[in-house]
Design a protein around this motif. Sequence first.
Motif, short mmCIF file in Angstrom:
data_model
loop_
_atom_site.label_atom_id
_atom_site.label_comp_id
_atom_site.label_asym_id
_atom_site.label_seq_id
_atom_site.Cartn_x
_atom_site.Cartn_y
_atom_site.Cartn_z
N LEU A 52 25.02 -73.62 3.62
CA LEU A 52 23.93 -74.42 3.08
C LEU A 52 22.77 -73.52 2.67
O LEU A 52 22.61 -72.42 3.19
N ALA A 53 21.98 -74.02 1.75
CA ALA A 53 20.74 -73.31 1.38
C ALA A 53 19.84 -73.26 2.60
O ALA A 53 19.98 -74.07 3.53
N ASP A 54 18.93 -72.31 2.62
CA ASP A 54 17.97 -72.23 3.72
C ASP A 54 17.14 -73.50 3.76
O ASP A 54 16.58 -73.92 2.74
N MET A 55 17.12 -74.13 4.93
CA MET A 55 16.36 -75.37 5.11
C MET A 55 16.07 -75.55 6.58
O MET A 55 16.74 -74.95 7.42
N PRO A 56 15.11 -76.39 6.92
CA PRO A 56 14.83 -76.65 8.33
C PRO A 56 16.06 -77.25 9.03
O PRO A 56 16.89 -77.92 8.40
N ILE A 84 16.43 -79.78 10.96
CA ILE A 84 16.58 -81.23 10.83
C ILE A 84 17.24 -81.59 9.51
O ILE A 84 18.08 -82.49 9.43
N MET A 85 16.91 -80.85 8.45
CA MET A 85 17.53 -81.11 7.14
C MET A 85 19.00 -80.72 7.16
O MET A 85 19.84 -81.39 6.54
N GLU A 86 19.34 -79.65 7.87
CA GLU A 86 20.75 -79.27 8.01
C GLU A 86 21.53 -80.39 8.69
O GLU A 86 22.62 -80.75 8.24
N LEU A 128 20.72 -83.58 8.85
CA LEU A 128 20.77 -84.73 7.95
C LEU A 128 21.78 -84.50 6.82
O LEU A 128 22.47 -85.44 6.41
N THR A 129 21.87 -83.27 6.35
CA THR A 129 22.86 -82.94 5.31
C THR A 129 24.27 -83.16 5.83
O THR A 129 25.10 -83.78 5.17
N HIS A 130 24.54 -82.66 7.03
CA HIS A 130 25.87 -82.85 7.63
C HIS A 130 26.15 -84.33 7.88
O HIS A 130 27.26 -84.81 7.65
N LEU A 131 25.15 -85.06 8.34
CA LEU A 131 25.30 -86.50 8.56
C LEU A 131 25.59 -87.21 7.24
O LEU A 131 26.48 -88.08 7.17
N GLY A 132 24.87 -86.85 6.19
CA GLY A 132 25.09 -87.47 4.87
C GLY A 132 26.48 -87.18 4.33
O GLY A 132 27.16 -88.09 3.83
N HIS A 133 26.93 -85.93 4.46
CA HIS A 133 28.27 -85.60 3.99
C HIS A 133 29.33 -86.31 4.84
O HIS A 133 30.34 -86.79 4.30
N MET A 165 22.84 -87.99 -4.75
CA MET A 165 22.37 -87.55 -6.07
C MET A 165 20.89 -87.19 -6.04
O MET A 165 20.48 -86.17 -6.60
N LEU A 166 20.09 -88.00 -5.37
CA LEU A 166 18.65 -87.73 -5.31
C LEU A 166 18.35 -86.43 -4.56
O LEU A 166 17.48 -85.66 -4.97
N PHE A 167 19.09 -86.18 -3.48
CA PHE A 167 18.87 -84.94 -2.75
C PHE A 167 19.33 -83.73 -3.57
O PHE A 167 18.70 -82.67 -3.51
N ALA A 168 20.41 -83.88 -4.35
CA ALA A 168 20.83 -82.78 -5.22
C ALA A 168 19.74 -82.48 -6.25
O ALA A 168 19.43 -81.32 -6.52
N LEU A 169 19.14 -83.54 -6.80
CA LEU A 169 18.05 -83.35 -7.76
C LEU A 169 16.82 -82.74 -7.10
O LEU A 169 16.13 -81.90 -7.69
N LYS A 170 16.55 -83.14 -5.85
CA LYS A 170 15.43 -82.55 -5.10
C LYS A 170 15.64 -81.05 -4.93
O LYS A 170 14.73 -80.25 -5.14
N HIS A 171 16.87 -80.67 -4.55
CA HIS A 171 17.17 -79.25 -4.40
C HIS A 171 16.93 -78.50 -5.70
O HIS A 171 16.40 -77.39 -5.70
N HIS A 172 17.32 -79.11 -6.80
CA HIS A 172 17.23 -78.44 -8.09
C HIS A 172 15.79 -78.35 -8.61
O HIS A 172 15.34 -77.29 -9.03
N PHE A 173 15.08 -79.48 -8.59
CA PHE A 173 13.76 -79.53 -9.23
C PHE A 173 12.59 -79.21 -8.30
O PHE A 173 11.58 -78.70 -8.75
#
Length: 189
Positions: free
Chosen positions: A84-88, A90-92, A94-99, A165-173
Amino acid sequence: MQAPLTNRDYNPLSKLLHWLMALVIIVAWGVGYYGGAMLHYGVSDGETAQKIWAITLHKSIATTTLFLIVARLLWRASHRPPALADMPKIMEHLTHLGHGALYFLMVAVPLSGWANSSSAGYPIPVAGLFTIPGLVSKTPELTPYLVWTHWFLSWALGVTVVGHMLFALKHHFIDKDSTLRSMMLGKKA
C-alpha cells in the motif's frame, strides 16, 4: 507467494481481472436496477416482456462474476499485490476492510441472486451460453427473503464500489500518489 512489487504496479492479469469485474459488476448492477425497480409485471404486456428481458439479461451478465471471482481469488492467492501507499495505520486498516468487503460482496451478491432465482424456480443463464443448476430447490416461501437479501447485498456492493472509486480518486487528486495509476491497464505506476 511473490514478494510485493516495489514499484506499486499490479501485474497485467490482475489489472485485467480488476477492470473486467468492475465493468461486469457496474453493468449488471445497472441492468438489475432497471429491471427490478423501473419495470413492473402486469402493467402491460410490453412492460412485463421488457422486465423479463432485463432480468434475464441481468442474470446472464451477473453470473459471469461467479467465474471471474474464482479466477481472481485463485490469482490473488498466488500473486501478492504491491504494498500500500504510505498512509496512517487507521487508513491501512480501513483499506483492508474495504477490500475485504468488496471480495465478500463479489461472492455474496451473485450467490444470493442464484439462490433467489433457484428458489423461485427460474433458470440461471450464464452469458446466454448455458444455464447453471439451481443452488437451492424450488421453495417459493423462501423467495421473498432471498429477494430482500439479494437487494440488500446488491446495494451494499454498489455503495462499496462507489466508495472504492472515490478513495481511488482521492489518492490520485488529493494524495497525489500512484495508487490509481498502479491499476491502470497499460500504464506503469
